[in-house]
Design an enzyme around this catalytic site. Structure first.
Site, PDB file in Angstrom:
ATOM      1  N   LYS A  81      -4.928   8.522  -5.232  1.00 27.83           N
ATOM      2  CA  LYS A  81      -5.678   8.184  -3.963  1.00 27.83           C
ATOM      3  C   LYS A  81      -5.439   9.065  -3.131  1.00 27.83           C
ATOM      4  O   LYS A  81      -6.240   9.808  -2.129  1.00 27.83           O
ATOM      5  CB  LYS A  81      -5.019   6.670  -3.302  1.00 27.83           C
ATOM      6  CG  LYS A  81      -5.512   5.474  -4.122  1.00 27.83           C
ATOM      7  CD  LYS A  81      -4.983   4.246  -3.238  1.00 27.83           C
ATOM      8  CE  LYS A  81      -3.517   4.280  -2.985  1.00 27.83           C
ATOM      9  NZ  LYS A  81      -2.939   3.874  -4.227  1.00 27.83           N
ATOM     10  N   ARG A 122      -3.432  -3.328   2.124  1.00 27.75           N
ATOM     11  CA  ARG A 122      -2.737  -3.546   0.713  1.00 27.75           C
ATOM     12  C   ARG A 122      -2.656  -5.166   0.741  1.00 27.75           C
ATOM     13  O   ARG A 122      -2.292  -5.623  -0.293  1.00 27.75           O
ATOM     14  CB  ARG A 122      -1.383  -2.840   0.786  1.00 27.75           C
ATOM     15  CG  ARG A 122      -1.378  -1.664  -0.073  1.00 27.75           C
ATOM     16  CD  ARG A 122      -0.009  -1.079  -0.136  1.00 27.75           C
ATOM     17  NE  ARG A 122       0.472  -0.312  -0.967  1.00 27.75           N
ATOM     18  CZ  ARG A 122       0.575   0.838  -0.970  1.00 27.75           C
ATOM     19  NH1 ARG A 122       0.123   1.493   0.054  1.00 27.75           N
ATOM     20  NH2 ARG A 122       1.100   1.606  -1.963  1.00 27.75           N
ATOM     21  N   ARG A 131       5.149  13.140 -11.488  1.00 29.92           N
ATOM     22  CA  ARG A 131       4.722  13.521 -10.271  1.00 29.92           C
ATOM     23  C   ARG A 131       5.812  14.225  -9.508  1.00 29.92           C
ATOM     24  O   ARG A 131       6.880  13.544  -9.491  1.00 29.92           O
ATOM     25  CB  ARG A 131       4.363  12.286  -9.508  1.00 29.92           C
ATOM     26  CG  ARG A 131       3.706  12.506  -8.213  1.00 29.92           C
ATOM     27  CD  ARG A 131       2.787  11.152  -7.794  1.00 29.92           C
ATOM     28  NE  ARG A 131       3.446  10.361  -7.111  1.00 29.92           N
ATOM     29  CZ  ARG A 131       2.908   9.291  -6.423  1.00 29.92           C
ATOM     30  NH1 ARG A 131       1.653   9.224  -6.385  1.00 29.92           N
ATOM     31  NH2 ARG A 131       3.685   8.309  -6.089  1.00 29.92           N
ATOM     32  N   ARG A 134       9.746  11.529  -5.699  1.00 34.87           N
ATOM     33  CA  ARG A 134       9.773  10.342  -4.908  1.00 34.87           C
ATOM     34  C   ARG A 134      10.914   9.262  -5.451  1.00 34.87           C
ATOM     35  O   ARG A 134      10.571   9.028  -6.641  1.00 34.87           O
ATOM     36  CB  ARG A 134       8.295   9.584  -4.553  1.00 34.87           C
ATOM     37  CG  ARG A 134       7.490  10.354  -3.444  1.00 34.87           C
ATOM     38  CD  ARG A 134       6.229   9.820  -3.559  1.00 34.87           C
ATOM     39  NE  ARG A 134       6.358   8.401  -3.338  1.00 34.87           N
ATOM     40  CZ  ARG A 134       5.089   7.706  -3.030  1.00 34.87           C
ATOM     41  NH1 ARG A 134       3.876   8.311  -2.947  1.00 34.87           N
ATOM     42  NH2 ARG A 134       5.122   6.257  -3.248  1.00 34.87           N
ATOM     43  N   ARG A 178       6.000  -1.881  -8.593  1.00 30.97           N
ATOM     44  CA  ARG A 178       4.814  -1.370  -7.351  1.00 30.97           C
ATOM     45  C   ARG A 178       3.528  -1.782  -8.046  1.00 30.97           C
ATOM     46  O   ARG A 178       2.597  -2.068  -7.627  1.00 30.97           O
ATOM     47  CB  ARG A 178       4.757   0.202  -7.244  1.00 30.97           C
ATOM     48  CG  ARG A 178       5.919   0.572  -6.404  1.00 30.97           C
ATOM     49  CD  ARG A 178       6.069   1.891  -6.290  1.00 30.97           C
ATOM     50  NE  ARG A 178       4.981   2.630  -5.676  1.00 30.97           N
ATOM     51  CZ  ARG A 178       5.052   4.092  -6.260  1.00 30.97           C
ATOM     52  NH1 ARG A 178       5.704   4.761  -6.989  1.00 30.97           N
ATOM     53  NH2 ARG A 178       3.823   4.787  -5.680  1.00 30.97           N
TER      54      ARG A 178
HETATM   55  P1  AMP Z   1       2.081   5.047  -1.113  1.00 28.63           P
HETATM   56  O1  AMP Z   1       2.590   6.270  -0.799  1.00 28.63           O
HETATM   57  O2  AMP Z   1       0.719   4.400  -0.797  1.00 28.63           O
HETATM   58  O3  AMP Z   1       2.346   4.652  -2.466  1.00 28.63           O
HETATM   59  O4  AMP Z   1       3.018   3.922  -0.572  1.00 28.63           O
HETATM   60  C1  AMP Z   1       4.538   4.014  -0.745  1.00 28.63           C
HETATM   61  C2  AMP Z   1       5.380   2.563  -0.341  1.00 28.63           C
HETATM   62  O5  AMP Z   1       4.938   2.418   1.054  1.00 28.63           O
HETATM   63  C3  AMP Z   1       4.688   1.443  -0.930  1.00 28.63           C
HETATM   64  O6  AMP Z   1       5.241   1.094  -2.114  1.00 28.63           O
HETATM   65  C4  AMP Z   1       5.060   0.184   0.199  1.00 28.63           C
HETATM   66  O7  AMP Z   1       6.652  -0.104   0.003  1.00 28.63           O
HETATM   67  C5  AMP Z   1       4.810   1.132   1.445  1.00 28.63           C
HETATM   68  N1  AMP Z   1       3.506   0.921   1.883  1.00 28.63           N
HETATM   69  C6  AMP Z   1       2.746   1.756   2.189  1.00 28.63           C
HETATM   70  N2  AMP Z   1       1.428   1.479   2.761  1.00 28.63           N
HETATM   71  C7  AMP Z   1       1.788   0.227   2.546  1.00 28.63           C
HETATM   72  C8  AMP Z   1       0.959  -1.095   3.166  1.00 28.63           C
HETATM   73  N3  AMP Z   1      -0.341  -0.833   3.749  1.00 28.63           N
HETATM   74  N4  AMP Z   1       1.454  -2.405   3.336  1.00 28.63           N
HETATM   75  C9  AMP Z   1       2.905  -2.403   2.937  1.00 28.63           C
HETATM   76  N5  AMP Z   1       3.511  -1.604   2.635  1.00 28.63           N
HETATM   77  C10 AMP Z   1       2.972  -0.224   2.360  1.00 28.63           C
END
Ligand code: AMP
Length: 217
Positions: A13, A87, A126, A159, A170
């Site tokens: 994404k 989400r 990654r 990360r 996740r």
């Molecule tokens: P990402 O970088 O999109 O993979 O997000 C990393 C982490 O941030 C996720 O595993 C969640 O803990 C948190 N996070 C990001 N976006 C959201 C969202 N829309 N709702 C809830 N938690 C989020």
């Protein structure tokens, strides 16, 4: 235009959002990036979010909705590409209500499809640059100099939530809490699936083809 990118962690994404937002002149909003930036600056939101992020759990809806509301009010842009949001179904409904108040609506939701084992392999390789946010993968797209960013020579990092046990959680959280968001847009005829198991430029072209065939480009 309001374009939403859906897909489990590791489906690409972030990479697609960066390319597409430039190409389509949309503001790229990544809730994950915003939370990581808040943490880096030691803001209360980032500190509160960290406990959830480290376990691969979702940050509570109220925190995310506050963050998104603030960012969408902030910008005068006519279009957004949302990456990692919504989400949960509550987030999707709140986004609709927010847009409705401004006589806007979601145009399309694109789901990036990839097998679970491929997701795990991608995430375990990654690395990213904390200075310029570029992404690399030690297996599929290695940086030219070991551990250094091709663009700015920053030192590449992993990360903390890309460890295998957190990744598996996740993915589980995605299946339980975010797949219902796919159904939410599917029922409205807004969901389109794209095969994400191909090189990034091919995925971008597949998304652009969906936009063209839906009359959005
Ligand atoms: P990402 O970088 O999109 O993979 O997000 C990393 C982490 O941030 C996720 O595993 C969640 O803990 C948190 N996070 C990001 N976006 C959201 C969202 N829309 N709702 C809830 N938690 C989020």
């Amino acid at each position: 235009m309001f374009l939403i990118l859906l897909g489990p962690p590791g489906s690409g994404k972030g990479t697609q959002a960066k390319t597409l937002s430039t190409r389509l002149k949309l503001v790229h909003l990544s809730t994950g990036d915003l939370l990581r930036a808040a943490l880096k600056e030691n803001r209360p939101l980032g500190i509160e979010a960290k406990a959830y992020m480290d376990k691969g759990e979702l940050v509570p809806d109220e925190l995310i909705l506050g963050l998104i509301g603030e960012k969408m009010l902030d910008s005068s842009s006519s279009g957004y590409l949302l990456d990692g949001f919504p989400r949960t179904v509550i987030q999707a409904e709140s986004l609709d209500a927010m847009l409705d108040r401004n006589q806007r609506k979601v145009d399309l939701a694109i789901k990036l499809n990839l097998l679970e084992e491929t997701l795990i392999k991608r995430l375990s390789g990654r690395v990213y640059c904390p200075k310029c946010n570029a992404n690399f993968n030690v297996f599929f797209d290695p940086p030219k100099g070991a551990g250094k960013c091709d663009n700015c020579q920053g030192t590449l990092e992993r990360r903390p939530d890309d460890q295998e046990n957190v990744v598996r959680n996740r993915i589980k959280v995605y299946r339980n809490q975010t797949e219902p968001v796919e159904d939410y847009y599917g029922k409205q005829g807004l969901l389109h699936e794209v095969n994400a198991d191909q090189p990034p430029d091919k995925v971008t072209e597949a998304i652009v083809r969906v936009l063209i065939s839906s009359g959005k480009k």
